[in-house]
Design a protein around this motif. Structure first.
Motif, PDB file in Angstrom:
ATOM      1  N   LEU A  13       0.853  -1.194   0.000  1.00  0.00           N
ATOM      2  CA  LEU A  13       0.000   0.000   0.000  1.00  0.00           C
ATOM      3  C   LEU A  13       0.879   1.231   0.000  1.00  0.00           C
ATOM      4  O   LEU A  13       1.818   1.331   0.786  1.00  0.00           O
ATOM      5  N   CYS A  14       0.569   2.178  -0.876  1.00  0.00           N
ATOM      6  CA  CYS A  14       1.286   3.447  -0.920  1.00  0.00           C
ATOM      7  C   CYS A  14       0.362   4.508  -0.333  1.00  0.00           C
ATOM      8  O   CYS A  14      -0.667   4.819  -0.943  1.00  0.00           O
ATOM      9  N   PRO A  15       0.692   5.073   0.821  1.00  0.00           N
ATOM     10  CA  PRO A  15      -0.199   6.045   1.451  1.00  0.00           C
ATOM     11  C   PRO A  15      -0.578   7.178   0.502  1.00  0.00           C
ATOM     12  O   PRO A  15       0.291   7.823  -0.092  1.00  0.00           O
ATOM     13  N   GLY A  16      -1.877   7.385   0.333  1.00  0.00           N
ATOM     14  CA  GLY A  16      -2.368   8.439  -0.556  1.00  0.00           C
ATOM     15  C   GLY A  16      -2.259   8.105  -2.025  1.00  0.00           C
ATOM     16  O   GLY A  16      -2.578   8.941  -2.877  1.00  0.00           O
ATOM     17  N   GLY A  17      -1.795   6.914  -2.354  1.00  0.00           N
ATOM     18  CA  GLY A  17      -1.584   6.531  -3.751  1.00  0.00           C
ATOM     19  C   GLY A  17      -2.079   5.144  -4.047  1.00  0.00           C
ATOM     20  O   GLY A  17      -3.006   4.656  -3.395  1.00  0.00           O
ATOM     21  N   PRO A  18      -1.451   4.506  -5.021  1.00  0.00           N
ATOM     22  CA  PRO A  18      -1.934   3.203  -5.474  1.00  0.00           C
ATOM     23  C   PRO A  18      -1.488   2.046  -4.575  1.00  0.00           C
ATOM     24  O   PRO A  18      -0.772   2.237  -3.593  1.00  0.00           O
ATOM     25  N   VAL A  19      -1.925   0.883  -4.975  1.00  0.00           N
ATOM     26  CA  VAL A  19      -1.471  -0.368  -4.386  1.00  0.00           C
ATOM     27  C   VAL A  19      -0.520  -0.997  -5.401  1.00  0.00           C
ATOM     28  O   VAL A  19      -0.907  -1.196  -6.565  1.00  0.00           O
ATOM     29  N   LEU A  20       0.707  -1.243  -5.011  1.00  0.00           N
ATOM     30  CA  LEU A  20       1.668  -1.888  -5.905  1.00  0.00           C
ATOM     31  C   LEU A  20       1.543  -3.395  -5.768  1.00  0.00           C
ATOM     32  O   LEU A  20       1.625  -3.923  -4.654  1.00  0.00           O
ATOM     33  N   VAL A  21       1.330  -4.065  -6.898  1.00  0.00           N
ATOM     34  CA  VAL A  21       1.163  -5.521  -6.914  1.00  0.00           C
ATOM     35  C   VAL A  21       2.319  -6.115  -7.710  1.00  0.00           C
ATOM     36  O   VAL A  21       2.519  -5.763  -8.879  1.00  0.00           O
ATOM     37  N   ARG A  22       3.050  -6.992  -7.053  1.00  0.00           N
ATOM     38  CA  ARG A  22       4.191  -7.654  -7.701  1.00  0.00           C
ATOM     39  C   ARG A  22       3.901  -9.142  -7.886  1.00  0.00           C
ATOM     40  O   ARG A  22       3.414  -9.793  -6.976  1.00  0.00           O
ATOM     41  N   GLY A  23       4.196  -9.654  -9.078  1.00  0.00           N
ATOM     42  CA  GLY A  23       4.142 -11.088  -9.316  1.00  0.00           C
ATOM     43  C   GLY A  23       2.782 -11.648  -9.673  1.00  0.00           C
ATOM     44  O   GLY A  23       2.628 -12.863  -9.773  1.00  0.00           O
ATOM     45  N   ALA A  24       1.788 -10.795  -9.894  1.00  0.00           N
ATOM     46  CA  ALA A  24       0.440 -11.291 -10.213  1.00  0.00           C
ATOM     47  C   ALA A  24       0.303 -11.533 -11.717  1.00  0.00           C
ATOM     48  O   ALA A  24       0.974 -10.906 -12.530  1.00  0.00           O
ATOM     49  N   VAL A  37      -2.159  -8.985 -16.234  1.00  0.00           N
ATOM     50  CA  VAL A  37      -0.965  -8.242 -15.816  1.00  0.00           C
ATOM     51  C   VAL A  37       0.186  -8.689 -16.703  1.00  0.00           C
ATOM     52  O   VAL A  37       0.471  -9.874 -16.807  1.00  0.00           O
ATOM     53  N   THR A  38       0.822  -7.723 -17.361  1.00  0.00           N
ATOM     54  CA  THR A  38       1.908  -8.045 -18.282  1.00  0.00           C
ATOM     55  C   THR A  38       3.246  -7.486 -17.820  1.00  0.00           C
ATOM     56  O   THR A  38       4.227  -7.571 -18.544  1.00  0.00           O
ATOM     57  N   ARG A  39       3.256  -6.902 -16.621  1.00  0.00           N
ATOM     58  CA  ARG A  39       4.495  -6.327 -16.081  1.00  0.00           C
ATOM     59  C   ARG A  39       4.809  -6.976 -14.735  1.00  0.00           C
ATOM     60  O   ARG A  39       3.913  -7.457 -14.053  1.00  0.00           O
ATOM     61  N   PRO A  40       6.065  -6.926 -14.330  1.00  0.00           N
ATOM     62  CA  PRO A  40       6.422  -7.503 -13.028  1.00  0.00           C
ATOM     63  C   PRO A  40       5.749  -6.790 -11.856  1.00  0.00           C
ATOM     64  O   PRO A  40       5.425  -7.404 -10.856  1.00  0.00           O
ATOM     65  N   VAL A  41       5.544  -5.467 -12.003  1.00  0.00           N
ATOM     66  CA  VAL A  41       4.899  -4.666 -10.962  1.00  0.00           C
ATOM     67  C   VAL A  41       3.845  -3.795 -11.622  1.00  0.00           C
ATOM     68  O   VAL A  41       4.126  -3.168 -12.655  1.00  0.00           O
ATOM     69  N   VAL A  42       2.660  -3.748 -11.051  1.00  0.00           N
ATOM     70  CA  VAL A  42       1.620  -2.844 -11.554  1.00  0.00           C
ATOM     71  C   VAL A  42       1.084  -2.018 -10.396  1.00  0.00           C
ATOM     72  O   VAL A  42       1.101  -2.452  -9.238  1.00  0.00           O
ATOM     73  N   GLY A  51      -8.607   7.416 -14.575  1.00  0.00           N
ATOM     74  CA  GLY A  51      -9.275   7.299 -15.864  1.00  0.00           C
ATOM     75  C   GLY A  51      -8.893   6.021 -16.583  1.00  0.00           C
ATOM     76  O   GLY A  51      -9.390   5.770 -17.686  1.00  0.00           O
ATOM     77  N   ARG A  52      -8.008   5.232 -15.990  1.00  0.00           N
ATOM     78  CA  ARG A  52      -7.548   3.972 -16.589  1.00  0.00           C
ATOM     79  C   ARG A  52      -7.777   2.804 -15.628  1.00  0.00           C
ATOM     80  O   ARG A  52      -7.005   1.867 -15.597  1.00  0.00           O
ATOM     81  N   ALA A  53      -8.817   2.883 -14.838  1.00  0.00           N
ATOM     82  CA  ALA A  53      -9.085   1.837 -13.845  1.00  0.00           C
ATOM     83  C   ALA A  53      -9.038   0.447 -14.480  1.00  0.00           C
ATOM     84  O   ALA A  53      -9.475   0.297 -15.613  1.00  0.00           O
ATOM     85  N   PRO A  54      -8.474  -0.523 -13.817  1.00  0.00           N
ATOM     86  CA  PRO A  54      -8.076  -0.488 -12.402  1.00  0.00           C
ATOM     87  C   PRO A  54      -6.674   0.065 -12.166  1.00  0.00           C
ATOM     88  O   PRO A  54      -6.214   0.067 -11.037  1.00  0.00           O
TER      89      PRO A  54
END
Ligand code: FES
Length: 69
Positions: A13-24, A37-42, A51-54
């Motif tokens: 969890l990034c306070p005030g920002g996104p949730v970083l997901v690794r390895g999904a 998911v096509t990247r190591p981290v999203v 405007g690009r949810a999720p």
């Protein structure tokens, strides 16, 4: 034959920002739609304003700036 080992998935969890997901492989949104998911981290939007949810598009910074003024 054993299936290949899956990478470990972690969430940060990034306070005030996104949730970083690794390895999904997939992120499932609140409506149940799956997003490949096509990247190591999203970065997944946690503010609900992207405007690009999720995915996070940086809008949380604008929202925070308006709220701070
Ligand atoms: S968390 Fe970045 S746009 Fe929502």
């Amino acid at each position: 034959m054993r299936p290949p080992a899956r990478p470990e998935v972690s969430v940060q969890l990034c306070p005030g920002g996104p949730v970083l997901v690794r390895g999904a492989d997939v992120v499932r949104d609140a409506g149940g739609a799956e997003h490949e998911v096509t990247r190591p981290v999203v970065a997944v939007c946690a503010c609900g304003m992207s405007g690009r949810a999720p995915w996070c598009d940086g809008t949380h910074k604008v929202v925070a700036a308006k709220g701070a003024g």
